[in-house]
Design a protein around this motif. Structure first.
Motif, PDB file in Angstrom:
ATOM      1  N   ASN A  52      54.238 126.204  32.326  1.00 20.91           N
ATOM      2  CA  ASN A  52      55.413 124.906  32.121  1.00 20.91           C
ATOM      3  C   ASN A  52      54.454 124.364  31.010  1.00 20.91           C
ATOM      4  O   ASN A  52      55.262 123.630  31.087  1.00 20.91           O
ATOM      5  N   GLU A  53      53.282 124.040  31.101  1.00 24.10           N
ATOM      6  CA  GLU A  53      52.641 122.937  30.443  1.00 24.10           C
ATOM      7  C   GLU A  53      53.014 123.599  28.838  1.00 24.10           C
ATOM      8  O   GLU A  53      53.449 123.061  28.018  1.00 24.10           O
ATOM      9  N   ILE A  54      53.270 124.786  28.326  1.00 21.82           N
ATOM     10  CA  ILE A  54      53.535 125.787  27.269  1.00 21.82           C
ATOM     11  C   ILE A  54      54.865 125.295  26.894  1.00 21.82           C
ATOM     12  O   ILE A  54      54.919 124.243  26.108  1.00 21.82           O
ATOM     13  N   ARG A  55      56.007 124.752  27.337  1.00 23.46           N
ATOM     14  CA  ARG A  55      56.951 124.328  27.887  1.00 23.46           C
ATOM     15  C   ARG A  55      57.187 123.166  27.419  1.00 23.46           C
ATOM     16  O   ARG A  55      58.623 122.954  26.617  1.00 23.46           O
ATOM     17  N   ARG A  56      56.110 122.287  28.056  1.00 18.96           N
ATOM     18  CA  ARG A  56      56.622 120.720  27.611  1.00 18.96           C
ATOM     19  C   ARG A  56      56.057 120.661  26.628  1.00 18.96           C
ATOM     20  O   ARG A  56      56.054 120.216  25.629  1.00 18.96           O
TER      21      ARG A  56
END
Length: 56
Positions: A52-56
């Protein structure tokens, strides 16, 4: 139809390692399985948070 348990399909070396851990810590297979599932769940939560962090 034959139903196999998760334990039945594990490779022999994994079963041997699980038996060694159970013996060392005096754990039943049920307790060992619960511990494993909880550790996998924590790992999955960390992985999902990272994704999720990478997607942001």
């Amino acid at each position: 139809m034959t139903v196999k348990t998760a334990y039945a399909v594990l490779p022999a070396e994994v079963k041997a390692e699980a038996a060694a851990v159970r013996a060392e810590h005096a754990m039943s297979i049920a307790i060992l399985a619960r511990e494993f599932r909880s550790r996998v769940a924590v790992g999955e939560q960390k992985t999902l948070a990272l994704l999720n962090e990478i997607r942001r």
